[in-house]
Design a protein around this motif. Structure first.
Motif, mmCIF file in Angstrom:
data_model
loop_
_atom_site.group_PDB
_atom_site.id
_atom_site.type_symbol
_atom_site.label_atom_id
_atom_site.label_comp_id
_atom_site.label_asym_id
_atom_site.label_seq_id
_atom_site.Cartn_x
_atom_site.Cartn_y
_atom_site.Cartn_z
ATOM 1 N N PRO A 515 78.820 35.025 28.459
ATOM 2 C CA PRO A 515 79.021 33.571 28.449
ATOM 3 C C PRO A 515 80.441 33.198 28.038
ATOM 4 O O PRO A 515 81.128 33.957 27.343
ATOM 5 N N LYS A 518 83.411 28.401 23.811
ATOM 6 C CA LYS A 518 84.169 27.149 23.797
ATOM 7 C C LYS A 518 84.846 26.870 22.465
ATOM 8 O O LYS A 518 85.598 25.899 22.341
ATOM 9 N N LYS A 533 70.743 33.821 27.849
ATOM 10 C CA LYS A 533 71.782 32.958 28.422
ATOM 11 C C LYS A 533 71.419 31.475 28.308
ATOM 12 O O LYS A 533 72.225 30.663 27.860
ATOM 13 N N LYS A 534 70.185 31.127 28.691
ATOM 14 C CA LYS A 534 69.795 29.718 28.680
ATOM 15 C C LYS A 534 69.744 29.170 27.267
ATOM 16 O O LYS A 534 70.194 28.048 26.997
ATOM 17 N N MET A 537 73.233 28.585 25.875
ATOM 18 C CA MET A 537 73.862 27.362 26.395
ATOM 19 C C MET A 537 73.381 26.133 25.625
ATOM 20 O O MET A 537 74.168 25.219 25.343
ATOM 21 N N LYS A 538 72.096 26.124 25.278
ATOM 22 C CA LYS A 538 71.579 25.005 24.494
ATOM 23 C C LYS A 538 72.176 25.020 23.083
ATOM 24 O O LYS A 538 72.572 23.977 22.544
ATOM 25 N N GLN A 540 75.033 26.365 22.212
ATOM 26 C CA GLN A 540 76.443 26.052 22.341
ATOM 27 C C GLN A 540 76.658 24.539 22.432
ATOM 28 O O GLN A 540 77.604 23.991 21.852
ATOM 29 N N GLU A 541 75.756 23.866 23.155
ATOM 30 C CA GLU A 541 75.839 22.408 23.260
ATOM 31 C C GLU A 541 75.723 21.756 21.885
ATOM 32 O O GLU A 541 76.470 20.826 21.554
#
Length: 782
Positions: A515, A518, A533-534, A537-538, A540-541
C-alpha cells in the motif's frame, strides 16, 4: 323448516365414538385434538344434568328461531353441521363432531352428534401410555360441557334434529374473539388467493396479516389467525416445491458421503413430513471458527428478488467480504421451526454462539433467538425496517415529502440516545403521528435497530451509519425470482466457487501489492504490515483525518485523562476520549472500536498528541489481519469440527439410514434376495448387540478382522519368533504399540506448542525492532 347447506367449510377433525342402540354398529376411534387426548362420554339420552365446569349454567341469548330445535330438518348432514356451527359462531363457542352411528346393513352413517368443543375431559398424563411425550404444558380446555345437537337420517333421506341441549357449563366467547375458536377458523378461497399473491411478492406472515386486516376491515372479519396463515403458507410451499426437495436431499447426502465434515439435518413436522432443511459444508464451519463473532441470518428470499424459501447464515471475513456459515430451506416458519433451526445451526458450529446476530424484524425470529441465543446481542436489520416503512407509511410519505429523509437522518446521524429521542419525538409530533401503530412498534424496539443503542457491541461494520445491502449480497447474481430448487443446487456451487476466488484474489492483492503510505507515522507502516488491504485503507483514512482534529485535555484523574476531540473550527461537535497512559488504553464516546474493531480518528488523535507512535496490540484484532486464518489453535479448531462431525448423532443416523435403504430397495426384488438380506440384517443385529454388551467398544481384534485379510493375521509376530503370535499376544502387542504412539503424539503436541510460542515471540520482537528503527530514522531526519 328446511335449510340449504352453508359455505362454512370448517376444518374440525371428525371421529366416530361408541354409541348405544341395537340397530346400529358403533365404532370408536381415538383422537388427538390439538395435542389434547380426550375421554369422550357416551350418551344414552340427550337430557340430563350439566356436569363439570363451575356448576353455573350459561344460556345463550338471541333469537330462538335461529337455534336448533327437535324436528328441524336439513337437506344433508353437512347442512346440519354448517347450521350448528353458524349458530355456535353467533352464540360464542366452538363445535366438533363427537359421535356417529352406522347401519348394520350397509355401514352408512345414520346418526351424528355435534357437540361443544369443551365436551369431555382430558386424559391424565399417566394414562396416555406408550411413553407418550408431552411437548409443553397446555391449558385445560375440556370441562365436560353437555351442549350438543343430534341429527338422524330419515327414510326420505333428510336429516332431522332428534335432540338438542342448549345450556353450557362455561362462559361463552364474546363476538370480537369468536374468530379465534377452532371451528370458526377457515382460510377462504379469496383469502388464499390474496395470501398467494402477497407471498409471491416476498411478504412474510406478519405483513400478510396486516394486509388482510386492512382488506377485511378488522381481524375479527378475517376468519383465521396468523398461525393459520403460516400453516397455509407452509402447505403452499410444500406443494410448490414438490419433488424438488428430494433433489436437494440427494445432493446433501452425496456431499456428506464425500466428506464426513459436511453437516446437514432435516426437521419433521407434526405429520412426520419434511419441514425444514439445514446444511453447512466444511469450509462454512471452518469460516465460523475464524469469523463467527458476528452473524447475519439472511431472510431476503421474502423480497421480490427471491421466491425460494432459502435463508443463509453469513458473516464478514478479514477482507470485509461476506462468508457463508450455513444454509436453510425454510418451508415452515413457525416459532418451533426457527427454534429447531437456530439450535441445529449452533450444533453444527461446535456449540459456540456468536457475539451478535442480525435478522429481519420478525416477532417469531426474535422469540427463537431469545430462547436459543440468550447471550447474543440481537439486532434487527435497519435496511429492512426502512424498506418496510415505505409500505407502512405510504400515506404519510405522500403527505409529508421530507419525512423519509428526516427519518433516515434521525436514525443514522444521532450521536447519543438523548439526541435520538429528542429528534424522534420532534419529527413524530411535527407530522402528527403519535398514534401510528407501526411507528409505535419500531420505537418500542429501537434498542435493537437504531445504531446509537448498538455501538457498544461488535458487528464488524466500518461505521455506525453504514447502510449496506449485505443481507442479500452473498448469492447476488446466482439466485433470482425464477430460480427453482433444482437450479439452485447448481447455482449454490457456483456461488461458493466465486466467493472463494474473490477471497483468494483479495489475499493475493494484500500480500503482493504494497500500500501507498500517506504519512511518515510508524503507526501507519505498522498497520500496513498487519491489516489486509481493505482494512488498512479504512484505518489509513482514519489516521489521515487526525491531522484535521484537535485534542484538548479537559480532566486529569489518577487513572485516566479525558480529552475533548473536535475537528478544527467545528467545536459544536465534540467527542470525549479517556486515556490510560500507563497501560496505553483508550475509549471514545463514538465507540467505533467496539462496533467495528478499528480505532477511530478521535483516539488516534489523542495517541498523536501524547506521542503514542505504534498501535497497542490489543487494538489490532486478529480477525482483521493478514494472518486471520493462520495459527495452530484455529487449525486445531477446524480439525475438531471434522472429528465432531464424525461423532455427530445426526451424521451417524443419516449414514446408517442411507445404507439400510440400499438393502431395502434391493432386498424386496425376489424372495431369495429377501431371505439373504434378512439373514444379513440378523447377523448385523447380533454384532450390534455384542458391541452394546461391551459398552459400545470394538476391540482391536474386531478392527483387525474387519480391515485385514484373514490370512494376514499370521504376519503379526514378535521379532525373532518362529511362528505366528496367538490372538491374545497380538492384542497385547497392539495395545502396547498404541500406548507408545499416544505418548509420542502428546510429546509432539508439547513441542509444537513450544515452537509456536517461540515463533510468536520472535515475530513480536521483530515488529518492535522495526518500529524502533523507524523511530530512530525519523529522529535523525528531524
Amino acid at each position: 323448516m328446511e335449510f340449504e347447506p352453508l359455505g362454512m367449510g370448517n376444518e374440525v377433525i371428525e371421529f366416530d365414538m361408541m354409541g348405544l342402540g341395537d340397530d346400529a354398529i358403533d365404532i370408536e376411534h381415538t383422537i388427538d385434538d390439538d395435542e389434547d387426548r380426550l375421554v369422550e362420554n357416551s350418551y344414552g339420552s340427550i337430557g340430563g344434568s350439566i356436569g363439570g365446569g363451575t356448576g353455573e349454567l350459561y344460556i345463550p341469548d338471541g333469537d330462538t328461531n335461529l337455534e336448533p330445535c327437535e324436528g328441524m330438518e336439513f337437506e344433508s348432514e353437512e347442512a346440519a353441521k354448517a347450521f350448528y356451527n353458524s349458530y355456535a359462531r353467533r352464540v360464542g363457542f366452538s363445535t366438533r363432531v363427537s359421535m356417529s352411528r352406522r347401519s348394520r346393513r350397509d355401514g352408512a352413517i345414520i346418526q351424528r352428534s355435534f357437540v361443544c368443543a369443551k365436551e369431555g375431559f382430558r386424559v391424565e398424563k399417566e394414562k396416555l401410555g406408550h411413553n407418550a411425550r408431552v411437548k409443553r404444558p397446555r391449558a385445560e380446555t375440556r370441562v365436560g360441557c353437555r351442549a350438543m345437537v343430534v341429527v338422524k337420517i330419515q327414510d326420505s333421506g333428510r336429516w332431522v334434529v332428534s335432540g338438542f341441549v342448549r345450556e353450557h357449563n362455561h362462559e361463552l366467547v364474546p363476538p370480537d374473539k369468536v374468530h379465534c375458536l377452532r371451528s370458526h377458523r377457515h382460510v377462504s378461497g379469496s383469502a388464499k388467493s390474496l395470501i398467494d399473491t402477497l407471498q409471491g411478492a416476498g411478504i412474510g406472515p406478519s405483513g400478510i396479516m396486516s394486509a388482510l386486516i386492512k382488506e377485511y376491515g378488522g381481524i375479527s372479519n378475517i376468519g383465521f389467525t396468523e398461525r393459520d396463515c403460516r400453516n397455509y403458507m407452509r402447505s403452499s410451499r410444500q406443494r410448490t416445491l414438490g419433488g424438488d426437495t428430494q433433489i436437494l436431499l440427494d445432493y446433501l447426502r452425496q456431499k456428506q458421503l464425500e466428506n464426513p465434515a459436511f453437516f446437514y439435518a432435516v426437521q419433521g413436522d407434526e405429520d412426520q413430513c419434511m419441514s425444514n432443511i439445514f446444511w453447512a459444508d466444511p469450509k462454512a464451519r471452518t469460516n465460523y471458527a475464524y469469523f463467527g463473532d458476528t452473524v447475519t441470518f439472511d431472510t431476503t428470499y421474502r423480497s421480490n428478488r427471491y421466491r425460494l424459501p432459502f435463508a443463509p447464515f453469513t458473516g464478514v471475513n478479514h477482507h470485509g467480504q461476506p462468508v457463508l456459515f450455513g444454509c436453510a430451506l425454510l418451508i415452515n416458519e413457525s416459532e418451533a421451526s426457527f427454534v429447531w433451526l437456530f439450535r441445529t445451526w449452533i450444533e453444527a458450529m461446535s456449540g459456540q454462539p456468536p457475539v451478535s446476530i442480525t435478522t429481519d424484524h420478525d416477532r417469531v425470529i426474535r422469540l427463537a433467538v431469545t430462547e436459543i441465543l440468550p447471550e447474543t446481542r440481537h439486532r434487527f436489520c435497519k435496511w429492512h425496517i426502512f424498506k418496510e416503512s415505505q409500505e407502512k407509511l405510504s400515506p404519510v410519505l405522500s403527505e409529508h415529502l421530507n419525512f423519509e429523509a428526516e427519518l433516515h437522518k434521525c436514525v443514522n446521524v444521532s450521536e447519543s440516545t438523548e439526541e435520538f429521542e429528542s429528534c424522534w419525538l420532534s419529527l413524530i409530533d411535527r407530522c402528527g403521528l403519535r398514534e401510528n401503530e407501526w411507528l409505535q412498534t419500531i420505537y418500542a424496539d429501537r434498542r435493537q435497530w437504531v445504531p446509537v443503542y448498538l455501538r457498544d457491541t461488535f458487528f464488524a461494520e466500518m461505521s455506525i451509519t453504514q447502510q449496506s445491502d449485505s443481507m442479500n449480497s452473498y448469492f447476488d447474481g446466482y439466485i433470482n425470482a425464477s430460480t427453482t430448487l433444482q437450479l439452485f443446487v447448481k447455482q449454490y456451487e457456483k456461488a461458493l466457487e466465486s466467493r472463494y476466488e474473490k477471497e483468494v484474489k483479495a489475499d493475493y492483492d494484500t500480500l503482493n501489492a504494497a500500500p501507498v503510505l500517506k504519512t511518515p507515522s510508524p503507526m501507519e507502516k505498522q498497520a500496513a504490515a498487519a491489516y489486509t488491504k481493505k482494512l488498512f485503507m479504512k484505518f489509513q483514512e482514519e489516521l489521515v483525518e487526525t491531522l484535521t482534529f484537535l485534542a484538548t485535555k479537559v480532566e486529569d484523574e489518577e487513572a485516566f485523562t479525558t480529552y475533548q476531540v473536535a475537528k478544527f473550527e467545528e467545536n459544536h461537535k465534540v467527542y470525549f476520549v479517556k486515556l490510560n497512559a500507563r497501560e496505553v488504553k483508550a475509549t471514545c464516546s463514538c465507540q467505533m472500536f467496539e462496533f467495528s474493531g478499528l480505532l477511530c480518528r478521535h483516539i488516534l488523535t489523542v495517541f498523536r498528541v501524547t506521542n503514542v507512535l505504534t498501535l497497542p496490540s490489543l487494538y489490532i484484532l486478529k480477525r482483521w489481519t493478514r494472518n486471520a486464518k493462520s495459527g495452530v489453535m484455529l487449525e486445531e479448531r477446524a480439525n475438531d469440527l471434522l472429528n465432531n462431525s464424525r461423532e455427530s448423532l445426526t451424521v451417524r443416523y443419516n449414514n446408517l439410514r442411507h445404507e439400510a435403504l440400499k438393502y431395502v430397495d434391493e432386498g424386496v426384488k425376489t424372495v431369495e434376495i429377501y431371505n439373504v438380506a434378512m439373514d444379513a440384517l440378523r447377523e448385523a443385529a447380533s454384532k450390534v448387540a455384542v458391541a452394546n454388551n461391551k459398552g459400545g467398544r470394538i476391540t482391536d481384534r474386531d478392527h483387525l478382522s474387519r480391515r485385514s485379510h484373514p490370512n494376514d493375521t499370521g504376519r503379526l509376530h514378535q521379532s525373532g519368533s518362529e511362528g505366528p503370535l496367538s490372538q491374545d499376544e497380538q492384542d497385547r502387542k497392539i495395545q502396547k504399540l498404541t500406548r507408545q504412539l499416544e505418548r509420542a503424539q502428546r510429546k509432539c503436541e508439547v513441542y509444537r506448542g513450544n515452537l509456536l510460542s517461540v515463533l510468536k515471540d520472535i515475530e513480536q520482537q521483530k515488529l518492535q525492532l522495526t518500529v524502533k528503527v523507524q523511530s530512530i530514522k525519523l529522529g535523525m531526519k528531524d
